[in-house]
Motif scaffolding. Structure first.
Motif, mmCIF file in Angstrom:
data_model
loop_
_atom_site.group_PDB
_atom_site.id
_atom_site.type_symbol
_atom_site.label_atom_id
_atom_site.label_comp_id
_atom_site.label_asym_id
_atom_site.label_seq_id
_atom_site.Cartn_x
_atom_site.Cartn_y
_atom_site.Cartn_z
ATOM 1 N N TYR A 101 0.832 -1.213 0.123
ATOM 2 C CA TYR A 101 0.084 -0.082 0.082
ATOM 3 C C TYR A 101 0.855 1.259 0.192
ATOM 4 N N VAL A 102 1.964 1.169 0.333
ATOM 5 C CA VAL A 102 2.891 2.381 0.497
ATOM 6 C C VAL A 102 3.125 3.068 -0.711
ATOM 7 N N GLU A 103 3.264 2.556 -1.957
ATOM 8 C CA GLU A 103 3.428 3.354 -2.958
ATOM 9 C C GLU A 103 2.108 4.044 -3.430
ATOM 10 N N ALA A 104 0.961 3.229 -3.329
ATOM 11 C CA ALA A 104 -0.398 3.983 -3.871
ATOM 12 C C ALA A 104 -0.625 5.289 -2.754
ATOM 13 N N VAL A 105 -0.429 5.158 -1.604
ATOM 14 C CA VAL A 105 -0.748 6.213 -0.648
ATOM 15 C C VAL A 105 0.107 7.518 -0.801
ATOM 16 N N THR A 106 1.340 7.238 -1.088
ATOM 17 C CA THR A 106 2.225 8.190 -1.450
ATOM 18 C C THR A 106 1.868 9.152 -2.532
ATOM 19 N N LYS A 107 1.011 8.716 -3.420
ATOM 20 C CA LYS A 107 0.298 9.613 -4.560
ATOM 21 C C LYS A 107 -0.620 10.493 -4.274
ATOM 22 N N PHE A 108 -1.009 10.565 -2.880
ATOM 23 C CA PHE A 108 -1.965 11.528 -2.361
ATOM 24 C C PHE A 108 -1.244 12.682 -1.919
ATOM 25 N N THR A 109 -1.592 13.798 -2.490
ATOM 26 C CA THR A 109 -0.864 15.151 -2.109
ATOM 27 C C THR A 109 -1.352 15.477 -0.714
ATOM 28 N N GLU A 110 -2.626 15.168 -0.288
ATOM 29 C CA GLU A 110 -3.019 15.495 1.112
ATOM 30 C C GLU A 110 -2.543 14.932 2.042
ATOM 31 N N LEU A 111 -1.713 14.042 1.889
ATOM 32 C CA LEU A 111 -1.290 13.079 2.967
ATOM 33 C C LEU A 111 -0.011 13.935 3.778
ATOM 34 N N SER A 112 0.048 13.729 5.148
ATOM 35 C CA SER A 112 0.993 14.392 5.984
ATOM 36 C C SER A 112 2.035 13.353 6.337
ATOM 37 N N SER A 113 1.442 12.247 6.760
ATOM 38 C CA SER A 113 2.307 11.192 7.258
ATOM 39 C C SER A 113 1.942 9.856 7.091
ATOM 40 N N ILE A 114 2.876 9.039 7.123
ATOM 41 C CA ILE A 114 2.529 7.423 6.883
ATOM 42 C C ILE A 114 3.083 6.818 8.140
ATOM 43 N N TYR A 115 2.269 6.195 8.988
ATOM 44 C CA TYR A 115 2.753 5.224 10.276
ATOM 45 C C TYR A 115 3.069 3.596 9.561
ATOM 46 N N LEU A 116 4.068 3.540 9.748
ATOM 47 C CA LEU A 116 4.625 2.208 9.325
ATOM 48 C C LEU A 116 4.462 1.140 10.609
ATOM 49 N N ASP A 117 3.791 -0.027 10.400
ATOM 50 C CA ASP A 117 3.743 -0.890 11.536
ATOM 51 C C ASP A 117 4.996 -1.596 11.765
ATOM 52 N N ALA A 118 5.699 -1.607 12.993
ATOM 53 C CA ALA A 118 6.815 -2.155 13.154
ATOM 54 C C ALA A 118 7.092 -3.704 12.896
ATOM 55 N N SER A 119 5.904 -4.257 12.965
ATOM 56 C CA SER A 119 6.105 -5.790 12.917
ATOM 57 C C SER A 119 6.014 -6.183 11.324
ATOM 58 N N GLU A 120 5.658 -5.183 10.464
ATOM 59 C CA GLU A 120 5.654 -5.338 9.073
ATOM 60 C C GLU A 120 6.786 -4.893 8.316
ATOM 61 N N PHE A 121 7.039 -3.719 8.754
ATOM 62 C CA PHE A 121 8.281 -2.828 8.061
ATOM 63 C C PHE A 121 9.558 -2.991 8.872
ATOM 64 N N SER A 122 10.699 -3.281 7.965
ATOM 65 C CA SER A 122 12.038 -3.446 8.694
ATOM 66 C C SER A 122 12.784 -1.926 8.371
ATOM 67 N N THR A 123 13.835 -1.848 9.105
ATOM 68 C CA THR A 123 14.784 -0.759 9.234
ATOM 69 C C THR A 123 15.141 -0.360 7.553
ATOM 70 N N ASP A 124 15.475 -1.601 6.959
ATOM 71 C CA ASP A 124 15.671 -1.314 5.350
ATOM 72 C C ASP A 124 14.481 -0.867 4.617
ATOM 73 N N ASP A 125 13.286 -1.158 5.004
ATOM 74 C CA ASP A 125 12.166 -0.783 4.510
ATOM 75 C C ASP A 125 12.125 0.667 4.459
ATOM 76 N N VAL A 126 12.356 1.116 5.831
ATOM 77 C CA VAL A 126 12.413 2.723 5.967
ATOM 78 C C VAL A 126 13.134 3.286 5.129
ATOM 79 N N LYS A 127 14.486 2.842 5.095
ATOM 80 C CA LYS A 127 15.620 3.321 4.349
ATOM 81 C C LYS A 127 15.234 3.554 2.976
ATOM 82 N N SER A 128 14.717 2.527 2.435
ATOM 83 C CA SER A 128 14.424 2.467 0.986
ATOM 84 C C SER A 128 13.000 3.398 0.616
ATOM 85 N N TYR A 129 12.057 3.442 1.557
ATOM 86 C CA TYR A 129 10.942 4.366 1.306
ATOM 87 C C TYR A 129 11.624 5.987 1.648
ATOM 88 N N LYS A 130 12.514 6.119 2.556
ATOM 89 C CA LYS A 130 12.954 7.665 2.569
ATOM 90 C C LYS A 130 13.769 7.878 1.141
#
Length: 283
Positions: A101-130
């Motif tokens: 769902y990450v790529e889909a929600v980033t397309k919304f310009t109204e979006l302020s922040s995305i909360y990533l669930d710690a059990s599903e998203f790793s440190t490498d995921d965070v680094k990649s998304y940033k």
């Protein structure tokens, strides 16, 4: 022609003691009668209802506001709503549990922040998304239960998450918040609170915001509109869409039913009415 029989003490007491769903009950009821008089069941029931209504009104009278006080209170709430509306520009935050769902929600310009669930998203995921979405803010939503194993894991991952570019953390219990407060002494990092930390009145909100310097607070799910209006401010966040868990348990249902696979997954429980409840297993 049959004559009406006098109402006995026992029958009178039986009817009067039927307080039903009211908050009242008799610990001792004394019935006085001459043994000759008659009163119908209907009249006794009406007598009981009237007495209980008057007793309820008498108990509640000290808690009633005068009309003028009500008007002042409503005016204050409305003024606060207008001030909040003029001072705030509504922002949208999204909490995600699935990577697709990450790529889909980033397309919304109204979006302020995305909360990533710690059990599903790793440190490498965070680094990649940033790297892929440099203008998007990502917050790390910590687990609902914070035991020693979770604390040890977060202790190991904390610096890596900062280096990966995480913009902040969302604490879901006081243990996590205490951990983050200690870490914030080393480096300032935004902390937000989930609804489970329950800022249920203006005093608790003041502690969160002024004493503990929390960036944002998710308002409690249990409060109604009037109660929310009393405590909402520019740092408040309100959940408007999504499924709510019926309960959170540290006990592993998967392990008890099928054996531990040490993998995250879902399980369906069906009750006697054939209602299905989804269990999310987080390893």
């Amino acid at each position: 022609m049959a004559e009406k029989q006098p109402m006995t003490k026992e029958n009178i007491a039986k009817q009067i003691e039927k307080t039903g769903k009211t908050p009242f009950s008799f610990s001792n009821l004394l019935v006085e009668t001459d043994g000759k008089s008659f009163i119908s069941i209907t009249e006794l029931n009406e007598l009981r209802r009237t007495a209980l209504e008057q007793l309820t009104a008498a108990y509640l009278q000290p808690f009633y506001r005068e009309e003028s006080q009500k008007e002042i209170y409503i005016k204050e709430i409305n003024n606060k709503k207008r001030e909040l509306k003029s001072a705030c520009q509504y922002k949208i935050n999204v909490y995600l549990e699935k990577k697709e769902y990450v790529e889909a929600v980033t397309k919304f310009t109204e979006l302020s922040s995305i909360y990533l669930d710690a059990s599903e998203f790793s440190t490498d995921d965070v680094k990649s998304y940033k790297k892929r979405f440099p203008n998007q803010k990502f917050y790390y939503m910590l687990p609902p239960i914070f035991r020693d194993t979770t604390k040890n894991w977060l202790e190991q991952e904390y610096q890596s998450l900062l280096q990966a570019g995480i913009d902040g953390f969302v604490a879901r219990n006081l243990d996590e918040f205490s951990f983050l407060k200690e870490k914030r002494k080393e480096k300032e990092i935004p902390i937000r609170l989930d609804s489970s930390l329950y800022g249920f009145n203006s005093e608790s909100m003041q502690v969160f915001e002024k004493q503990w310097n929390v960036e944002q607070i998710t308002l409690p799910l249990e409060l109604n509109g009037r109660e929310l209006a009393q405590i909402a401010d520019k740092r408040s966040e309100l959940m408007v869409y999504g499924y709510l868990p019926m309960m959170v348990s540290a006990q592993c249902t998967m392990k008890n039913l099928k054996g531990c696979s040490c993998k995250s997954g879902t399980l369906l429980l069906t009750d006697r009415y054939n209602n299905e409840f989804t269990i999310k297993n987080r390893c």
